[in-house]
Design a protein around this motif. Structure first.
Motif, PDB file in Angstrom:
ATOM      1  N   LYS A 199      -4.355  -3.165 -10.845  1.00 43.87           N
ATOM      2  CA  LYS A 199      -3.871  -1.903 -10.261  1.00 43.87           C
ATOM      3  C   LYS A 199      -2.794  -2.164  -9.212  1.00 43.87           C
ATOM      4  O   LYS A 199      -1.823  -1.416  -9.102  1.00 43.87           O
ATOM      5  CB  LYS A 199      -5.038  -1.148  -9.646  1.00 43.87           C
ATOM      6  CG  LYS A 199      -5.973  -0.521 -10.677  1.00 43.87           C
ATOM      7  CD  LYS A 199      -7.048   0.320 -10.008  1.00 43.87           C
ATOM      8  CE  LYS A 199      -7.922   1.005 -11.054  1.00 43.87           C
ATOM      9  NZ  LYS A 199      -8.967   1.853 -10.432  1.00 43.87           N
ATOM     10  N   LYS A 200      -2.978  -3.251  -8.431  1.00 40.72           N
ATOM     11  CA  LYS A 200      -1.943  -3.574  -7.446  1.00 40.72           C
ATOM     12  C   LYS A 200      -0.633  -3.935  -8.128  1.00 40.72           C
ATOM     13  O   LYS A 200       0.448  -3.532  -7.681  1.00 40.72           O
ATOM     14  CB  LYS A 200      -2.429  -4.731  -6.560  1.00 40.72           C
ATOM     15  CG  LYS A 200      -3.568  -4.343  -5.622  1.00 40.72           C
ATOM     16  CD  LYS A 200      -3.993  -5.520  -4.763  1.00 40.72           C
ATOM     17  CE  LYS A 200      -5.121  -5.134  -3.799  1.00 40.72           C
ATOM     18  NZ  LYS A 200      -5.564  -6.271  -2.965  1.00 40.72           N
ATOM     19  N   ASN A 259       7.914  -2.646  -0.384  1.00 38.72           N
ATOM     20  CA  ASN A 259       7.085  -3.668   0.260  1.00 38.72           C
ATOM     21  C   ASN A 259       5.788  -3.097   0.825  1.00 38.72           C
ATOM     22  O   ASN A 259       5.046  -3.809   1.499  1.00 38.72           O
ATOM     23  CB  ASN A 259       7.878  -4.352   1.380  1.00 38.72           C
ATOM     24  CG  ASN A 259       9.087  -5.098   0.845  1.00 38.72           C
ATOM     25  OD1 ASN A 259       9.002  -5.727  -0.212  1.00 38.72           O
ATOM     26  ND2 ASN A 259      10.201  -5.017   1.546  1.00 38.72           N
ATOM     27  N   VAL A 260       5.536  -1.797   0.627  1.00 41.17           N
ATOM     28  CA  VAL A 260       4.330  -1.178   1.184  1.00 41.17           C
ATOM     29  C   VAL A 260       3.114  -1.591   0.357  1.00 41.17           C
ATOM     30  O   VAL A 260       3.200  -1.795  -0.856  1.00 41.17           O
ATOM     31  CB  VAL A 260       4.483   0.363   1.200  1.00 41.17           C
ATOM     32  CG1 VAL A 260       4.541   0.894  -0.219  1.00 41.17           C
ATOM     33  CG2 VAL A 260       3.325   1.013   1.962  1.00 41.17           C
ATOM     34  N   ASP A 261       1.945  -1.750   1.024  1.00 40.57           N
ATOM     35  CA  ASP A 261       0.701  -2.103   0.338  1.00 40.57           C
ATOM     36  C   ASP A 261      -0.009  -0.833  -0.123  1.00 40.57           C
ATOM     37  O   ASP A 261       0.003   0.193   0.586  1.00 40.57           O
ATOM     38  CB  ASP A 261      -0.212  -2.899   1.277  1.00 40.57           C
ATOM     39  CG  ASP A 261       0.385  -4.253   1.624  1.00 40.57           C
ATOM     40  OD1 ASP A 261       1.118  -4.803   0.764  1.00 40.57           O
ATOM     41  OD2 ASP A 261       0.132  -4.737   2.742  1.00 40.57           O
ATOM     42  N   PRO A 262      -0.669  -0.879  -1.284  1.00 41.04           N
ATOM     43  CA  PRO A 262      -1.341   0.328  -1.784  1.00 41.04           C
ATOM     44  C   PRO A 262      -2.623   0.615  -1.013  1.00 41.04           C
ATOM     45  O   PRO A 262      -3.346  -0.298  -0.592  1.00 41.04           O
ATOM     46  CB  PRO A 262      -1.637  -0.019  -3.248  1.00 41.04           C
ATOM     47  CG  PRO A 262      -1.742  -1.511  -3.262  1.00 41.04           C
ATOM     48  CD  PRO A 262      -0.775  -2.006  -2.228  1.00 41.04           C
ATOM     49  N   THR A 263      -2.919   1.914  -0.849  1.00 41.22           N
ATOM     50  CA  THR A 263      -4.178   2.343  -0.234  1.00 41.22           C
ATOM     51  C   THR A 263      -5.243   2.491  -1.310  1.00 41.22           C
ATOM     52  O   THR A 263      -4.970   2.384  -2.511  1.00 41.22           O
ATOM     53  CB  THR A 263      -3.972   3.662   0.504  1.00 41.22           C
ATOM     54  OG1 THR A 263      -3.585   4.668  -0.448  1.00 41.22           O
ATOM     55  CG2 THR A 263      -2.878   3.534   1.564  1.00 41.22           C
ATOM     56  N   GLU A 264      -6.471   2.765  -0.843  1.00 36.02           N
ATOM     57  CA  GLU A 264      -7.564   2.967  -1.794  1.00 36.02           C
ATOM     58  C   GLU A 264      -7.300   4.182  -2.681  1.00 36.02           C
ATOM     59  O   GLU A 264      -7.605   4.190  -3.880  1.00 36.02           O
ATOM     60  CB  GLU A 264      -8.884   3.145  -1.034  1.00 36.02           C
ATOM     61  CG  GLU A 264      -9.339   1.916  -0.268  1.00 36.02           C
ATOM     62  CD  GLU A 264      -9.675   0.774  -1.226  1.00 36.02           C
ATOM     63  OE1 GLU A 264     -10.048   1.057  -2.378  1.00 36.02           O
ATOM     64  OE2 GLU A 264      -9.585  -0.404  -0.822  1.00 36.02           O
ATOM     65  N   GLU A 265      -6.701   5.244  -2.090  1.00 32.61           N
ATOM     66  CA  GLU A 265      -6.390   6.443  -2.879  1.00 32.61           C
ATOM     67  C   GLU A 265      -5.325   6.138  -3.927  1.00 32.61           C
ATOM     68  O   GLU A 265      -5.403   6.625  -5.069  1.00 32.61           O
ATOM     69  CB  GLU A 265      -5.919   7.562  -1.949  1.00 32.61           C
ATOM     70  CG  GLU A 265      -7.001   8.038  -0.982  1.00 32.61           C
ATOM     71  CD  GLU A 265      -6.493   9.153  -0.080  1.00 32.61           C
ATOM     72  OE1 GLU A 265      -5.276   9.467  -0.185  1.00 32.61           O
ATOM     73  OE2 GLU A 265      -7.284   9.695   0.704  1.00 32.61           O
TER      74      GLU A 265
END
Length: 695
Positions: free
Chosen positions: A427-428, A448-454
């Motif tokens: 998913k990442k 460059n942003v990291d994914p959140t749980e949502e």
């Protein structure tokens, strides 16, 4: 009564069948249920594959296809159906339309699975906003129709696709070419032509499908040489809805008739039951009357045999007899009425008897089956002990398998943990790919942003993967190598997606400009081809006119000498043949072989041909040298007179005739000048230089 109810029910059923048949005919006429193979041999298979994918929720957006499935002809405008399809053009009604790139890739895979190529099953991606509502299109001009006013297209994607791709709102349809010109053609008088309604770009007309348009301020007409065809059906929605409404009403009436028939049958059954009860009561009363009559006869016999005639008071018995007789009469009347009613119910009784016989036979078969089952049950009971032993063995085996299952569950839990970790990593990766794609599409996002749980919860991972991870790793490596090779080939040193996108936009702009130039060249080629056809047509007309005028002039010049002739032009072989008739009154003197003429006749014929051809020439000067050397005096005089007359009649050209013969019989005037050369001076030296001058 039952028969009447049955007839009413059967009549309603026949009426219902007729309405159902009419609905099917209307649906067939409107194109519902027709095979999609009219849009292509593989369209039906691809359509079925798309429907399965839609049910499985594999598409992310709206998908339709083929487009022709959603197109109907408005009722009353059937005569424009073929013309509308011609205006739409080939390769449009068989398209499948999607709204995003992911669905496009899935459609390509489905198309490949059903074995359909890009020509038979074309795909098109439309903007997602075009799937929400139909475009606002103009109304048709008075006297003509538009493709959008002839076709009924409820689906917004299909409607907007035909507007974008086939220009359905810019193609006018007319009953005839004259009608279209009368309504839409405008001539401004200064050499500029136009269409009265600016939104209309092409005008098609019946009966053959010819059309015209305006190019470079000039009207260009194109003839349609191919037969027109119709694949879409007529919109019969209103008629189908009315027929279905009528069918519901008839179904309600049929249900009411069936209910009334069942009620009458129940009433008939109750009447039979009442008659049976009355008949039983009648038999009891009849038996009672017989018993009382027998008793009375016994008393009378006893009275006759006794010594003294006893006085018997029979008043009470007589009253009982009268009551019994009255009751008997009443029951007889009632029995007669019930018998009549039984007669009327006899057909139903026969049906019930037949049903009873069938039920009895069915019960007999059931009894036989029951005996067989009981026999089988005995066998089962006997084998119960054996099965009990087998059950014990199976229980032991189950316990062993349960222990093995517990061990497998531990392994499965471990694998699930590994799968969850791999799924999160996938998913990442998918999130990163989506950001890269959005960046390439021109959106302002931070890659460059990291994914959140949502964000990870919203990402869907494909579950239809059939290959292992090694296969996809090798595939990724191969793609990366291919990308590096392509970058080296194109000398691409940029790694920034924004710079790559700018390069792509510039290249796309250059491509669009080149495509625009190609379209302009194509239009110029079409215009030049049309102009070439016109020029060839006029050239043929001029050539035919020149041949006719030459033929007439040739015969006219020969007639002055008492002859006649004809010039045959063979344009295909590039030959010119002469037919000369020496005596215009004797057809037998006609000849096609000029060599058969005498020298003078041949010279005069040649002179006549030159004069006839000269009528169509535009040269300002004409010179003839020694044209009369082989003519006899009469022919020479006629020829010279004809030449002078012809030269005087054509003042815009100058003729020069050179002849060694005597022309003293000609009289000079302002239009005719005669120049005579001096005779040559004889020098002593033979062959020496000489000079001659004109007077």
């Amino acid at each position: 009564m039952v028969s009447q109810m049955k007839e009413a029910r059967e009549g309603t059923e026949r009426q219902l069948h007729a309405i159902q048949k009419r609905v099917k005919d209307l649906q067939a006429e409107s194109g519902e249920g027709n095979s999609l193979t009219v849009f292509g041999p593989k369209c039906k298979a691809l359509h079925e594959a798309v429907q399965k994918a839609l049910k499985a929720n594999k598409f992310k957006g709206s998908v339709i296809g083929p487009v022709g499935k959603y197109v109907k002809v408005i009722n009353g405008k059937e005569k424009y159906a073929k013309l509308a399809e011609l205006a739409i053009g080939p390769g449009q009604l068989d398209r499948f339309v999607v709204t995003n790139m992911a669905d496009m890739e899935l459609m390509k895979k489905l198309r490949k699975n059903v074995g359909c190529g890009p020509k038979d099953c074309a795909l098109y991606q439309i903007h997602p906003n075009a799937a929400k509502k139909k475009y606002n299109t103009p109304n048709p001009p008075d006297g003509v129709e538009l493709v959008t006013s002839v076709l009924s297209i409820e689906n917004p994607i299909a409607f907007n696709f035909l507007v974008d791709n086939a220009r359905a709102d810019q193609s006018a349809l007319a009953e005839s070419m004259e009608k279209s010109e009368q309504v839409l053609y405008v001539n401004h008088g200064n050499g500029n032509e136009a269409i009265r309604v600016p939104s209309v770009k092409k005008v098609y007309s019946l009966p053959k499908g010819d059309y015209w348009e305006i190019k470079a301020n000039h009207r260009v007409g194109v003839s349609n040489l191919k037969p027109m065809k119709q694949t879409v059906g007529v919109d019969r929605t209103a008629a189908i809805d009315a027929a279905k409404h009528e069918m519901k009403a008839v179904q309600s009436e049929l249900a009411r008739n069936q209910s009334e028939e069942n009620a009458v049958k129940k009433e008939e059954f109750d009447s039979k039951k009442a008659w049976n009860s009355a008949h039983k009561e009648h038999l009891q009363i009849t038996k009672k009357i017989k018993d009382m009559t027998q008793k009375l006869d016994d008393l009378k016999a006893e009275a006759e045999t006794s010594e003294e005639a006893p006085i018997i008071d029979t008043s009470e018995l007589e009253s009982d007899v009268q009551d019994a007789e009255m009751a008997l009469e009443e029951f007889k009347k009632r029995a007669a009425e019930i018998e009549d009613e039984i007669e009327s119910l006899h057909p139903g009784i026969e049906d019930l008897k037949r049903q009873l016989d069938e039920t009895t036979a069915r019960n007999d078969r059931i009894e036989e089956d029951l005996v067989a089952v009981e026999s089988k049950l005995e066998d089962i009971v006997k084998g119960h002990a054996r099965r009990q032993e087998a059950v014990e063995k199976l229980r032991t085996s189950v316990r062993k398998h349960e222990e093995a299952l517990e061990q497998q569950e531990v392994i499965i839990q471990s694998e699930k943990a590994n799968v969850s970790a791999a799924l999160e990593a996938a998913k990442k990766i998918q999130f990163k790919c989506d950001l890269d794609w959005a960046k390439l599409s021109g959106e302002d996002v931070d890659i460059n942003v990291d994914p959140t749980e949502e964000d990870l919860a919203q990402i869907e991972i494909r579950e239809d993967v059939t290959k292992d991870s090694k296969y996809y790793k090798q595939k990724i490596l191969a793609k990366e190598k291919k990308i590096d090779a392509e970058k080296n080939r194109r000398n691409m040193s940029e790694i920034d997606p924004a710079l790559a996108r700018d390069k792509y936009l510039r290249a796309k702009h250059d491509l669009d400009s080149k495509m625009t130039q190609i379209d302009t060249i194509k239009r110029n080629v079409l215009a030049l081809e049309h102009d070439l056809k016109d020029r060839r047509k006029r050239w043929r007309q001029f050539r035919s006119h020149i041949a006719q005028m030459t033929n007439l002039s040739f015969d006219e010049f020969l007639n002055k000498k008492g002859s006649s002739g004809e010039v045959e032009f063979d344009h295909e072989a590039g030959q010119l043949n002469l037919i000369v008739q020496k005596d215009n009154r004797d057809q037998k003197s006609q000849t096609k072989d000029v060599k058969a003429l005498s020298g003078g006749e041949r010279s005069y014929a040649t002179l006549s041909l030159l004069l006839a051809i000269g009528e169509s020439l535009e040269t300002p000067f004409r010179v003839m040298d020694e044209f009369d050397v082989f003519l006899d005096p009469v022919a020479r005089k006629i020829a010279l007179k004809t030449l002078v007359k012809t030269a005087k009649s054509m003042e815009h050209r100058q003729f020069i005739f050179i002849t060694p013969q005597d022309v003293s019989n000609l009289t000079t005037d302002p239009k005719l000048k005669i120049f005579t050369m001096k005779p040559p001076a004889r020098n002593a030296i033979v062959g020496g230089p000489q000079q001659q001058t004109l007077d």
